[in-house]
Design a protein around this motif. Structure first.
Motif, mmCIF file in Angstrom:
data_model
loop_
_atom_site.group_PDB
_atom_site.id
_atom_site.type_symbol
_atom_site.label_atom_id
_atom_site.label_comp_id
_atom_site.label_asym_id
_atom_site.label_seq_id
_atom_site.Cartn_x
_atom_site.Cartn_y
_atom_site.Cartn_z
ATOM 1 N N LEU A 234 -8.038 8.448 5.314
ATOM 2 C CA LEU A 234 -6.907 9.322 5.597
ATOM 3 C C LEU A 234 -5.606 8.725 5.103
ATOM 4 O O LEU A 234 -5.350 7.540 5.290
ATOM 5 C CB LEU A 234 -6.793 9.561 7.111
ATOM 6 N N GLY A 235 -4.785 9.566 4.485
ATOM 7 C CA GLY A 235 -3.426 9.174 4.188
ATOM 8 C C GLY A 235 -2.595 9.325 5.454
ATOM 9 O O GLY A 235 -2.956 10.045 6.375
ATOM 10 N N PHE A 236 -1.462 8.628 5.504
ATOM 11 C CA PHE A 236 -0.606 8.736 6.687
ATOM 12 C C PHE A 236 0.833 8.427 6.295
ATOM 13 O O PHE A 236 1.111 7.851 5.252
ATOM 14 C CB PHE A 236 -1.063 7.785 7.803
ATOM 15 N N ARG A 237 1.741 8.809 7.164
ATOM 16 C CA ARG A 237 3.149 8.467 6.982
ATOM 17 C C ARG A 237 3.762 8.125 8.335
ATOM 18 O O ARG A 237 3.625 8.889 9.300
ATOM 19 C CB ARG A 237 3.927 9.619 6.354
ATOM 20 N N ILE A 238 4.410 6.988 8.376
ATOM 21 C CA ILE A 238 5.251 6.635 9.519
ATOM 22 C C ILE A 238 6.676 6.981 9.114
ATOM 23 O O ILE A 238 7.190 6.442 8.127
ATOM 24 C CB ILE A 238 5.157 5.137 9.853
ATOM 25 N N VAL B 72 1.353 6.068 2.949
ATOM 26 C CA VAL B 72 0.132 5.557 2.317
ATOM 27 C C VAL B 72 -0.779 6.737 1.997
ATOM 28 O O VAL B 72 -1.095 7.546 2.878
ATOM 29 C CB VAL B 72 -0.604 4.550 3.230
ATOM 30 N N VAL B 73 -1.155 6.837 0.725
ATOM 31 C CA VAL B 73 -2.019 7.919 0.257
ATOM 32 C C VAL B 73 -3.244 7.306 -0.410
ATOM 33 O O VAL B 73 -3.098 6.435 -1.272
ATOM 34 C CB VAL B 73 -1.263 8.819 -0.742
ATOM 35 N N PRO B 74 -4.447 7.732 -0.029
ATOM 36 C CA PRO B 74 -5.650 7.184 -0.671
ATOM 37 C C PRO B 74 -5.655 7.464 -2.165
ATOM 38 O O PRO B 74 -5.170 8.497 -2.629
ATOM 39 C CB PRO B 74 -6.798 7.930 0.018
ATOM 40 N N SER B 75 -6.206 6.535 -2.911
ATOM 41 C CA SER B 75 -6.316 6.713 -4.354
ATOM 42 C C SER B 75 -7.273 7.851 -4.660
ATOM 43 O O SER B 75 -8.303 8.006 -3.996
ATOM 44 C CB SER B 75 -6.830 5.419 -4.995
ATOM 45 N N GLY C 258 -2.952 12.675 7.096
ATOM 46 C CA GLY C 258 -3.391 13.609 6.063
ATOM 47 C C GLY C 258 -2.440 13.675 4.886
ATOM 48 O O GLY C 258 -2.486 14.618 4.090
ATOM 49 N N ALA C 259 -1.580 12.674 4.735
ATOM 50 C CA ALA C 259 -0.624 12.653 3.620
ATOM 51 C C ALA C 259 -1.359 12.625 2.281
ATOM 52 O O ALA C 259 -2.354 11.915 2.120
ATOM 53 C CB ALA C 259 0.286 11.436 3.737
ATOM 54 N N THR C 260 -0.865 13.419 1.333
ATOM 55 C CA THR C 260 -1.496 13.483 0.012
ATOM 56 C C THR C 260 -0.555 13.096 -1.124
ATOM 57 O O THR C 260 -1.009 12.708 -2.195
ATOM 58 C CB THR C 260 -2.033 14.899 -0.264
ATOM 59 N N ASP C 261 0.762 13.219 -0.902
ATOM 60 C CA ASP C 261 1.734 12.858 -1.935
ATOM 61 C C ASP C 261 3.117 12.768 -1.299
ATOM 62 O O ASP C 261 3.261 12.854 -0.082
ATOM 63 C CB ASP C 261 1.724 13.867 -3.091
ATOM 64 N N ASN C 262 4.137 12.616 -2.149
ATOM 65 C CA ASN C 262 5.503 12.482 -1.643
ATOM 66 C C ASN C 262 6.015 13.737 -0.940
ATOM 67 O O ASN C 262 6.983 13.670 -0.192
ATOM 68 C CB ASN C 262 6.446 12.132 -2.792
ATOM 69 N N ASN D 288 0.813 -1.219 0.000
ATOM 70 C CA ASN D 288 0.000 0.000 0.000
ATOM 71 C C ASN D 288 0.845 1.267 0.000
ATOM 72 O O ASN D 288 0.303 2.371 -0.136
ATOM 73 C CB ASN D 288 -0.931 0.026 1.218
ATOM 74 N N ASP D 289 2.167 1.116 0.149
ATOM 75 C CA ASP D 289 3.028 2.299 0.117
ATOM 76 C C ASP D 289 2.915 2.977 -1.254
ATOM 77 O O ASP D 289 2.895 2.313 -2.293
ATOM 78 C CB ASP D 289 4.487 1.908 0.377
ATOM 79 N N LEU D 290 2.843 4.295 -1.251
ATOM 80 C CA LEU D 290 2.679 5.060 -2.486
ATOM 81 C C LEU D 290 3.759 4.736 -3.511
ATOM 82 O O LEU D 290 3.509 4.715 -4.714
ATOM 83 C CB LEU D 290 2.699 6.558 -2.171
ATOM 84 N N ASN D 291 4.974 4.450 -3.034
ATOM 85 C CA ASN D 291 6.105 4.226 -3.950
ATOM 86 C C ASN D 291 6.526 2.766 -4.034
ATOM 87 O O ASN D 291 7.634 2.472 -4.486
ATOM 88 C CB ASN D 291 7.289 5.096 -3.498
#
Length: 200
Positions: A140-144, A128-131, A152-156, A98-101
């Motif tokens: 919700l997007g998130f980053r660890i 992780v960013v929602p499609s 609230g992550a939206t992109d890189n 599910n990681d964006l990259n």
């Protein structure tokens, strides 16, 4: 004559036992390591989405110890299948895929990544960013990022708002089945030899 026959048998058993013991003593070639981690939410900014201040979310990461030397700065990524993740966030299970990259060769690492210093786990980088085509607007997007948790992550380039902290628990090493089998075989052979000698 029986003693003459037992000498080569004893040498063979000793060799097997020693080989099994030496193999087991090389964890870098034989172990997967699992760490549990918890995310403690310390912000009320996303309570309207169901993420309550004071809540705890849970996850785990597993990696192949053979990819580390234990010296200096190192990392393990998802690239060769060496790192797997499970993180339950707002009752939804997320994995390394599910990681964006994930699977991208555009970056230095194949995300997600676990970072280490002299064999000690520093933490994850897991984004992780929602499609955009996601039906639910509440996801919700998130980053660890190591010991910090953003929501609230939206992109890189936008990891969202700092909303919590990450704590990594004790690790557990799991030996490969082949190593367990080799050890059992070695001890079985030794036991048989010992029983025969006692009866003789």
């Amino acid at each position: 004559m029986a003693q003459t026959l037992l000498k080569p048998l004893w040498a063979t058993i000793t060799g097997i036992f020693t080989l099994g013991s030496v193999t087991v003593l090389k964890p870098a070639q034989a172990f997967s390591i699992t760490y549990n981690f918890t995310v403690q939410i310390t912000s009320a900014a996303y309570e309207s989405h169901g993420l309550m201040n004071g809540a705890t979310e849970y996850g785990s990461l597993t990696y192949d110890n053979a990819n580390l030397t234990g010296i200096g700065s190192e990392y393990v990524s998802a690239a060769p299948g060496s790192l797997t993740l499970e993180f339950n966030f707002l009752s939804k299970l997320h994995t390394q895929k599910n990681d964006l990259n994930y699977g991208s060769d555009a970056y230095l690492y194949d995300y997600p990544v676990a970072f280490f210093s002299n064999g000690r786990l520093l933490g994850l980088d897991f984004l992780v960013v929602p499609s955009p085509s996601q039906a639910s607007q509440d996801e919700l997007g998130f980053r660890i990022f190591r010991e910090l948790f953003y929501v609230g992550a939206t992109d890189n380039f936008n990891s969202g708002t700092l909303a919590g902290t990450v704590t990594y628990g004790n690790s557990a090493a799991v030996p490969e089945p082949s190593e367990i089998g080799g050890t059992i075989l070695a001890f079985s052979c030794f036991s048989l030899w010992f029983l025969r000698r006692v009866k003789g």
